[in-house]
Write a protein that holds these residues in place. Structure first.
Motif, PDB file in Angstrom:
ATOM      1  N   ARG A 112      23.501  30.260  -5.209  1.00 23.66           N
ATOM      2  CA  ARG A 112      24.439  31.051  -4.418  1.00 23.66           C
ATOM      3  C   ARG A 112      25.524  31.636  -5.305  1.00 23.66           C
ATOM      4  O   ARG A 112      25.998  32.747  -5.081  1.00 23.66           O
ATOM      5  N   GLN A 113      25.922  30.875  -6.326  1.00 30.40           N
ATOM      6  CA  GLN A 113      26.982  31.364  -7.202  1.00 30.40           C
ATOM      7  C   GLN A 113      26.502  32.568  -8.011  1.00 30.40           C
ATOM      8  O   GLN A 113      27.275  33.480  -8.301  1.00 30.40           O
ATOM      9  N   ASP A 116      26.464  35.522  -5.537  1.00 31.35           N
ATOM     10  CA  ASP A 116      27.796  36.069  -5.252  1.00 31.35           C
ATOM     11  C   ASP A 116      28.120  37.235  -6.178  1.00 31.35           C
ATOM     12  O   ASP A 116      28.606  38.273  -5.745  1.00 31.35           O
ATOM     13  N   VAL A 117      27.846  37.029  -7.479  1.00 28.42           N
ATOM     14  CA  VAL A 117      28.181  38.059  -8.462  1.00 28.42           C
ATOM     15  C   VAL A 117      27.321  39.294  -8.256  1.00 28.42           C
ATOM     16  O   VAL A 117      27.802  40.426  -8.283  1.00 28.42           O
ATOM     17  N   GLN A 120      28.338  41.140  -5.136  1.00 26.88           N
ATOM     18  CA  GLN A 120      29.643  41.764  -5.333  1.00 26.88           C
ATOM     19  C   GLN A 120      29.511  43.077  -6.098  1.00 26.88           C
ATOM     20  O   GLN A 120      30.153  44.068  -5.768  1.00 26.88           O
TER      21      GLN A 120
END
Lengths: 560, 342
Positions: A112-113, A116-117, A120
């Motif tokens: 998930r991390q 996120d990037v 974004q």
């Protein structure tokens, strides 16, 4: 000449502190071209990390760019608004950090991390992010990426966490990667794997890399150009070949001298006129002092037993210095804890100075007469001192507990010890937070030798220190051994450091000794594959300019 | 796989609560026996002589040895019989079921009120240290802990009821103009809404507002302070720096990354504040004539009403256990690291 990708001119960064403004970075000029790898080398407090934070404009609240310009790909970073910066960060330039586990959100799945990037920066949508994140995990060579997508940082090793951080940093194919001490705290073989991965991905993406490190050897292996920083200023900047062939600035010279090389002796780490240099006289080896016989420490239930230390036997003689080398988790700290009798062995015998101490329980050994003859110096000089005790109180603690001395005698003893370890007397009444890393290390050593031990266990005593401080501390340890006729059991992951101080070395892997022998022989003709892997992974500053880059030509280690 | 272990972990927590409950039953029984005063003498009244007191003691079973009394107490418990309150002659269970929802409604609204104010205040103060928001937060926290609830309550009544006339008279849960709504949850506001009786709901809510704010101002302080501290600490973590370096927007960094990590100690504080407020809102209940469980317990204690006090202690203990269980469950849902602990 082409316009550089990144051009920093006259960068000055200030921090507002309680004692007024502190200038952390002074008039720094740095430029990086596309595809180039630049190293910034310096010790703690040199401003190398602050420079990189300024570059991404992620300085702490107290810090600000006071002067100078940062131009990245035609964008004026210093004057850009927060929106522009958000688009630059992660997408055009990104960063990986020291201590990878702390650099990841502990309660968010690593996949998930990465998502996120990508979401974004518009490289993925909610619909396809998962597939792309798994691809990224594959790219950084994480095995079983589908399963690892759901993993949390605490479930992964340090090396794996750093791969995740790299995946986050490279997910959007940035033009510049800033690597801030990316391998500090990782094992040498993991370090090599991570660095090789960075180099390979950078080459594949024609990405410029800014490698920030305290390790000259690492910089020499992986960089094209090196910038040396001291106290916020650039003291020297040159291509790797030139820098190592003829370092110009005295600080660079000192740093190079202090970095252990394949052929250096412990005294070589300090300048020839330095009175702290240890004599290289070898000590006579006496009768056996410590005999370890079939030592076992098992954890877990009988059905699910894990042997941290598996049938370990060795002998340490009086006046001898023995190195115990291995990577994290190999059982070396468990071994030292058992010898120190902080931990009860599952089975096996420990004969120290003629008596079997394995039969004395860990609790009782604290009051045993032999306890004073066995002392330890710990890895972290800060954490191993009581923060509420002055240096004097820390040093006299073992004497208060095990010796009967009056106040007068105590004071005299502490003064003698402080002088012996080179700690100025006026520092004795300071508290740990008022002392530097090297001074705290000296307090730790003074405390360990206070009771005139026969055996000193050194558990990575210099791992947390800057190289120049490490050089001084290693010389101090070498001198003390000779003066006090002590034996050392030197535990470390760093073969280079072990070599400087030990007569004999044991290499430990998965709880077992895989190779043992006299230092010179073991290092020059290692017989076990693991020893060779360890030796290969150590980045060395080149002995001569011609051998530069030779070690980066090794095939990348992709396991781990 | 992860959810499997999560369910098992939660089930294990529930099982762990059982010995606690047994302990509570024993302790609450013994503690009430240790109270000074003789309930038989109180029940018999001032005109009674030694003989009639003894008679009452026998009829109440107080002459029997403690273990026997305990056994019959536990047997009654299993039948759902908590005994009869001496002072009112009503079964204790009946008193508790009418009064507990009143307290819960008050405390729940108070906590809701303080959370709505304290959480944003704490977060804002943490993201802007040493600005006016931070100073405001500090002032509110200081005022919240230092103003006693009976004073805030009286001050609010003076301003909003006496001077402005905005609030209804501080006399219990509902003005006598209204009928209490049909009981579903025991919370008047919610029950009235279920009954689609907006007028009664508004009446109940306006009665509730002042006492809830009084209590809320008091519980606001620890929540705001903990939110601020936890957020400050989390915002300094290295993973926040990673998130910023990756270009994640401020909102995402603040809420998805920082707040979810900072919320754990805040949840603990919430649980503590809730259980504390539930027991400590006696003063608020007195000021607003609120028919809650706190004032009931104080009255029972004064007259050594064993059954009522036991019932109260048991109810509170059950609530505490349930609340802690709930917090544990929320913890395991928020923090994946807890799943691996044995």
């Amino acid at each position: 000449m082409a316009i550089p990708l990144l051009d920093i001119r006259d960068l000055t960064v200030e921090f507002a502190t309680r004692n007024g403004t502190v200038t952390a970075v002074k008039k720094v000029d740095i430029s990086i071209n596309k595809g180039e790898t630049l190293g910034i080398v310096g010790e703690s407090g040199s401003g190398k990390s602050v420079t990189s934070y300024a570059l991404l404009r992620i300085l702490d609240r107290a810090g600000r760019i006071a002067d100078g310009s940062i131009v990245f790909g035609g964008v004026d970073v210093g004057g850009a608004d927060e929106r522009t910066m958000s688009e630059l960060r992660g997408r055009e330039m990104s960063m990986i950090f020291q201590n990878p586990r702390a650099a990841l959100n502990p309660i968010r799945a690593v996949g998930r991390q990465i998502e996120d990037v990508m979401i974004q920066h518009g490289l993925a949508t909610r619909g396809n992010a998962r597939g792309k994140a798994i691809k990224m995990l594959q790219a950084v060579r994480i095995r079983d990426p589908e399963q690892r997508y759901h993993a949390y940082p605490f479930e992964l090793s340090g090396g794996m966490c750093q791969r995740i951080v790299i995946a986050i940093a490279l997910a959007c194919r940035p033009q510049l990667l800033i690597a801030d001490e990316p391998t500090t705290g990782l094992d040498v073989t993991t370090q090599k794997a991570v660095m090789d991965l960075i180099v390979e991905l950078a080459a594949e993406r024609q990405m410029a890399t800014l490698l920030i490190t305290h390790d000259l050897g690492l910089a020499a292996c992986y960089c094209d150009r090196i910038v040396v920083m001291e106290k916020g200023e650039i003291v020297e900047s040159a291509a790797v070949e030139t820098l190592f062939a003829s370092p110009q600035h005295p600080y660079t010279q000192r740093l190079m001298r202090a970095t252990p090389r394949l052929d250096s002796q412990v005294a070589d780490l300090l300048p020839a006129d330095d009175e702290r240099r240890a004599s290289t006289k070898r000590q006579p080896i006496g009768p056996p002092l410590l005999e370890v016989d079939s030592l076992v420490k098992a954890f877990g239930s009988a059905a699910n037993e894990v042997r941290a230390v598996d049938n370990l036997s060795f002998t340490l003689h009086e006046g001898e210095s023995l190195g115990l080398v291995g990577e994290s988790g190999c059982g070396k700290s468990t071994t030292s804890a058992m010898i120190m009798r902080l931990l009860d062995p599952t089975s096996g015998a420990l004969t120290f100075a003629g008596s079997d101490i394995a039969v004395i329980s860990a609790k009782q050994f604290a009051h045993h007469p032999l306890r004073s003859k066995l002392q330890m110096v710990f890895q972290d000089p800060t954490d191993s001192l009581n923060p509420r005790w002055s240096a004097r109180r820390s040093i006299e603690d073992p004497m208060r507990r095990l010796d009967q001395l009056n106040r007068q005698e105590l004071n005299t003893r502490v003064s003698v010890l402080a002088e012996r370890v080179g700690l100025p007397a006026h520092l004795l009444d300071r508290f740990p937070h008022q002392l530097s890393g090297g001074q705290k290390a000296r307090v730790g050593i003074a405390r360990a030798i206070a009771l005139e031990p026969k055996l000193l266990i050194l558990d990575e005593p210099t791992a947390a220190l800057d190289v120049s401080v490490q050089a001084v501390v290693l010389n101090l340890l070498a001198s003390l051994r000779e003066q006090l006729n002590m034996s050392y059991l030197f535990i470390s992951h760093d073969l280079n450091v072990v070599r400087l101080l030990c007569d004999r070395v044991m290499v430990m892997q998965a709880g077992k000794i895989v190779e043992e022998g006299p230092t010179e022989k073991l290092l020059s003709e290692p017989s076990h594959a693991y020893t060779r892997a360890l030796l290969n992974a150590i980045p060395h500053p080149p002995a001569q300019a011609s051998s530069i880059h030779s070690s980066s030509a090794h095939p990348p280690v992709t396991a781990l | 796989m992860a959810t499997m272990s999560r369910t098992r972990l939660i089930a294990w927590r529930v099982v762990q609560a059982v010995p606690v409950l047994i302990g509570i039953v024993i302790v609450s029984f013994l503690l009430t026996r240790a109270l000074p005063g003789d309930p038989a003498a109180y029940f018999a009244g001032p005109a009674a002589n030694a003989e009639s007191i003894q008679q009452i003691r026998v009829s109440m079973g107080l002459d029997r040895p403690l273990p026997l009394q305990f056994i019959s107490y536990v047997q009654d418990l299993f039948r759902g019989d908590l005994g009869t309150a001496i002072s009112t002659g009503q079964p204790v269970i009946h008193e508790l079921t009418t009064r507990l929802p009143a307290s819960l409604e008050l405390t729940g609204f108070a906590l809701l009120f303080s959370m709505i104010i304290a959480l944003p205040l704490g977060i804002l103060a943490a993201t802007r240290p040493n600005t006016w928001v931070d100073h405001l937060c500090r002032a509110v926290v200081t005022a919240g802990v230092s103003l006693p609830t009976f004073f805030t309550g009286l001050a609010l009544i003076y301003v909003f009821y006496y001077l402005l006339g905005w609030a209804p008279s501080p006399m219990g849960r509902l003005d006598f103009l209204y009928l209490s709504p049909p009981k579903v949850t025991g919370f008047y506001v919610i029950d009235a809404l279920i009954d689609r009786d907006l007028e009664t709901a508004w009446g109940a809510l306006s009665q509730l507002l002042l006492p809830a704010i009084t209590l809320g101002l008091f519980t606001l302080a620890p929540i705001a302070r903990m939110t601020r501290a936890a957020m400050l600490q989390t915002l300094e973590s290295e993973f926040i720096r990673t998130a910023r370096a990756a270009g994640l927007p401020r909102r995402k960094v603040l809420f998805t990354y920082a707040l979810r990590n900072a919320i754990l100690p805040v949840i603990t504080t919430l649980g503590m504040v809730f259980s504390f407020a539930l027991g400590a809102n006696v003063l608020v209940e007195q000021v607003f004539s609120w028919p809650g469980i706190g004032s009931y317990a104080v009255e029972a204690l004064v007259v050594s009403d064993y059954a009522s006090v036991q019932g109260f202690v048991l109810t509170m203990a059950l609530l505490f256990v349930a609340l802690n269980l709930l917090i544990d469950v929320i913890y395991t849902l928020v923090d994946p690291r807890l799943n691996t602990q044995e």
